[in-house]
Design a protein around this motif. Structure first.
Motif, PDB file in Angstrom:
ATOM      1  N   GLN A 173       0.826  -1.202   0.000  1.00 21.84           N
ATOM      2  CA  GLN A 173       0.000   0.000   0.000  1.00 21.84           C
ATOM      3  C   GLN A 173       0.865   1.259   0.000  1.00 21.84           C
ATOM      4  OE1 GLN A 173      -2.518  -0.454   3.441  1.00 21.84           O
ATOM      5  NE2 GLN A 173      -3.944  -1.838   2.420  1.00 21.84           N
ATOM      6  N   ALA A 174       1.971   1.220   0.765  1.00 20.86           N
ATOM      7  CA  ALA A 174       2.883   2.364   0.810  1.00 20.86           C
ATOM      8  C   ALA A 174       3.510   2.611  -0.560  1.00 20.86           C
ATOM      9  CB  ALA A 174       3.967   2.119   1.863  1.00 20.86           C
ATOM     10  N   LYS A 175       3.909   1.518  -1.223  1.00 17.95           N
ATOM     11  CA  LYS A 175       4.490   1.655  -2.563  1.00 17.95           C
ATOM     12  C   LYS A 175       3.457   2.203  -3.550  1.00 17.95           C
ATOM     13  CE  LYS A 175       8.179  -1.806  -2.490  1.00 17.95           C
ATOM     14  NZ  LYS A 175       8.708  -3.028  -3.123  1.00 17.95           N
ATOM     15  N   LYS A 176       2.218   1.723  -3.416  1.00 17.87           N
ATOM     16  CA  LYS A 176       1.150   2.175  -4.299  1.00 17.87           C
ATOM     17  C   LYS A 176       0.881   3.664  -4.094  1.00 17.87           C
ATOM     18  CE  LYS A 176      -3.567   0.956  -5.674  1.00 17.87           C
ATOM     19  NZ  LYS A 176      -4.734   0.066  -5.373  1.00 17.87           N
ATOM     20  N   LEU A 177       0.862   4.095  -2.809  1.00 20.49           N
ATOM     21  CA  LEU A 177       0.646   5.507  -2.494  1.00 20.49           C
ATOM     22  C   LEU A 177       1.799   6.366  -3.013  1.00 20.49           C
ATOM     23  CD1 LEU A 177      -1.008   7.683  -1.050  1.00 20.49           C
ATOM     24  CD2 LEU A 177       0.231   7.127   1.057  1.00 20.49           C
ATOM     25  N   GLN A 178       3.023   5.855  -2.831  1.00 19.21           N
ATOM     26  CA  GLN A 178       4.196   6.582  -3.306  1.00 19.21           C
ATOM     27  C   GLN A 178       4.160   6.739  -4.825  1.00 19.21           C
ATOM     28  OE1 GLN A 178       7.888   4.667  -2.349  1.00 19.21           O
ATOM     29  NE2 GLN A 178       9.140   6.446  -2.851  1.00 19.21           N
ATOM     30  N   LYS A 179       3.753   5.677  -5.501  1.00 16.33           N
ATOM     31  CA  LYS A 179       3.654   5.721  -6.957  1.00 16.33           C
ATOM     32  C   LYS A 179       2.601   6.740  -7.396  1.00 16.33           C
ATOM     33  CE  LYS A 179       2.768   2.814 -10.991  1.00 16.33           C
ATOM     34  NZ  LYS A 179       2.381   1.461 -11.459  1.00 16.33           N
ATOM     35  N   LYS A 180       1.469   6.760  -6.662  1.00 12.41           N
ATOM     36  CA  LYS A 180       0.395   7.692  -6.991  1.00 12.41           C
ATOM     37  C   LYS A 180       0.857   9.133  -6.798  1.00 12.41           C
ATOM     38  CE  LYS A 180      -4.417   8.791  -5.857  1.00 12.41           C
ATOM     39  NZ  LYS A 180      -5.570   8.472  -4.960  1.00 12.41           N
ATOM     40  N   ILE A 181       1.581   9.380  -5.691  1.00 14.40           N
ATOM     41  CA  ILE A 181       2.084  10.725  -5.430  1.00 14.40           C
ATOM     42  C   ILE A 181       3.063  11.163  -6.514  1.00 14.40           C
ATOM     43  CG2 ILE A 181       3.515  12.080  -3.845  1.00 14.40           C
ATOM     44  CD1 ILE A 181       2.314  10.443  -1.555  1.00 14.40           C
ATOM     45  N   MET A 182       3.942  10.234  -6.915  1.00  9.86           N
ATOM     46  CA  MET A 182       4.918  10.540  -7.959  1.00  9.86           C
ATOM     47  C   MET A 182       4.218  10.830  -9.282  1.00  9.86           C
ATOM     48  SD  MET A 182       7.967   7.809  -7.133  1.00  9.86           S
ATOM     49  CE  MET A 182       8.923   8.327  -8.554  1.00  9.86           C
TER      50      MET A 182
ATOM     51  N   GLU B 217       1.111  11.947  -9.654  1.00 10.98           N
ATOM     52  CA  GLU B 217       0.430  13.235  -9.533  1.00 10.98           C
ATOM     53  C   GLU B 217       1.429  14.381  -9.628  1.00 10.98           C
ATOM     54  OE1 GLU B 217      -1.661  13.053  -5.852  1.00 10.98           O
ATOM     55  OE2 GLU B 217      -3.337  11.879  -6.666  1.00 10.98           O
ATOM     56  N   ASP B 218       2.602  14.183  -9.029  1.00 10.44           N
ATOM     57  CA  ASP B 218       3.645  15.215  -9.082  1.00 10.44           C
ATOM     58  C   ASP B 218       4.125  15.410 -10.510  1.00 10.44           C
ATOM     59  OD1 ASP B 218       5.494  17.031  -7.692  1.00 10.44           O
ATOM     60  OD2 ASP B 218       7.032  15.621  -8.373  1.00 10.44           O
ATOM     61  N   THR B 219       4.294  14.296 -11.221  1.00  9.29           N
ATOM     62  CA  THR B 219       4.725  14.362 -12.623  1.00  9.29           C
ATOM     63  C   THR B 219       3.668  15.056 -13.465  1.00  9.29           C
ATOM     64  OG1 THR B 219       5.976  12.301 -12.385  1.00  9.29           O
ATOM     65  CG2 THR B 219       5.418  12.985 -14.614  1.00  9.29           C
ATOM     66  N   GLU B 220       2.390  14.723 -13.196  1.00 11.49           N
ATOM     67  CA  GLU B 220       1.288  15.335 -13.942  1.00 11.49           C
ATOM     68  C   GLU B 220       1.240  16.850 -13.700  1.00 11.49           C
ATOM     69  OE1 GLU B 220      -3.567  14.862 -14.478  1.00 11.49           O
ATOM     70  OE2 GLU B 220      -2.465  13.606 -13.051  1.00 11.49           O
ATOM     71  N   LYS B 221       1.449  17.235 -12.409  1.00  5.80           N
ATOM     72  CA  LYS B 221       1.451  18.661 -12.084  1.00  5.80           C
ATOM     73  C   LYS B 221       2.586  19.387 -12.808  1.00  5.80           C
ATOM     74  CE  LYS B 221      -0.681  18.367  -7.507  1.00  5.80           C
ATOM     75  NZ  LYS B 221      -0.464  18.542  -6.037  1.00  5.80           N
ATOM     76  N   LYS B 222       3.758  18.741 -12.812  1.00  5.85           N
ATOM     77  CA  LYS B 222       4.908  19.341 -13.492  1.00  5.85           C
ATOM     78  C   LYS B 222       4.649  19.485 -14.982  1.00  5.85           C
ATOM     79  CE  LYS B 222       8.506  17.880 -10.257  1.00  5.85           C
ATOM     80  NZ  LYS B 222       9.716  17.043 -10.047  1.00  5.85           N
ATOM     81  N   GLU B 223       4.017  18.466 -15.565  1.00  6.56           N
ATOM     82  CA  GLU B 223       3.720  18.525 -17.001  1.00  6.56           C
ATOM     83  C   GLU B 223       2.710  19.626 -17.303  1.00  6.56           C
ATOM     84  OE1 GLU B 223       2.423  14.625 -17.964  1.00  6.56           O
ATOM     85  OE2 GLU B 223       4.451  13.791 -18.134  1.00  6.56           O
TER      86      GLU B 223
END
Length: 213
Positions: free
Chosen positions: A158-167, A169-175
């Protein structure tokens, strides 16, 4: 004559005493050897029990074995194999829909073999009778460990899944921010080009007017 007789009697007594001591020493050595052999056999049999797989409904199981049973199994490999087969049958069988604790009793002959079971929620008698068992396995402890490991792995996933989701979302925001900045830059560039073109056109028109004048 009397001295000789006394000496002879003493010598005979000494000889008998020496022979008795030798016999006792030999018997003692023999008994120690047999004890060591039995200890080795018990270790082998314990290892055999370790290889037995119990059914998931068997939460705990133990084996009580009499000394006579050990002697007979050591002397008769077929009897040993039969006992192991019976134990595998009784702890490998399903006790569904309930979970059980199983106590195996091994006697001198196969007729003395028996298997008793108690529901896991009411197995106080099992714990009393298996207190000094030759072999005992508590699968509940194993299940608890497996449960803890499963929870840990689940939380880690679950932690890995959350970390992946945050990354992501962060990538999407940057784009999105990059796209916005590019649009702003493109708009400003167009405006600069238009302004430059306008100014260039004004200068040309002014020069033409001056030329005509």
């Amino acid at each position: 004559m009397e001295i000789s007789t006394i000496y002879g009697n003493n010598y005979s007594a000494y000889t008998r005493s020496a022979k008795t001591a030798e016999t006792e020493a030999a018997e003692k050595t023999s008994k120690m050897s047999e004890a060591e052999e039995m200890a080795a056999f018990k270790k082998e049999f314990y290892a055999d029990l370790e290889r037995i797989t119990n059914h998931r409904t068997v939460y705990s199981w133990a084996v009580n074995i009499s000394e006579k049973a050990f002697e007979n199994m050591k002397a008769d490999p077929e009897y040993r194999a039969k006992i192991l087969s019976l134990i595998q049958r009784d702890v490998g069988d399903s006790y569904a829909p309930r979970n059980c604790s199983v106590l195996i009793t091994v006697g001198a002959t196969s007729k003395d073999y028996r298997a008793d079971s108690w529901p896991d929620c009411n197995d106080s008698e099992y714990h009393v009778r298996s207190r000094n068992s030759f072999y005992k396995r508590d699968s509940k402890k194993k299940d608890r460990t497996e449960e803890i490991n499963e929870r840990y792995l689940e939380k880690r996933a679950q932690a890995k899944k959350l970390q992946k989701k945050i990354m992501e979302e962060d990538t999407e925001k940057k784009e999105l921010e990059h796209s916005r900045l590019m649009k702003v830059w493109y708009g400003e560039s167009r405006m600069t080009q238009a302004s430059a073109a306008y100014e260039a056109g004004t200068i040309i028109e002014s020069e033409e007017n001056n030329f005509q004048s």
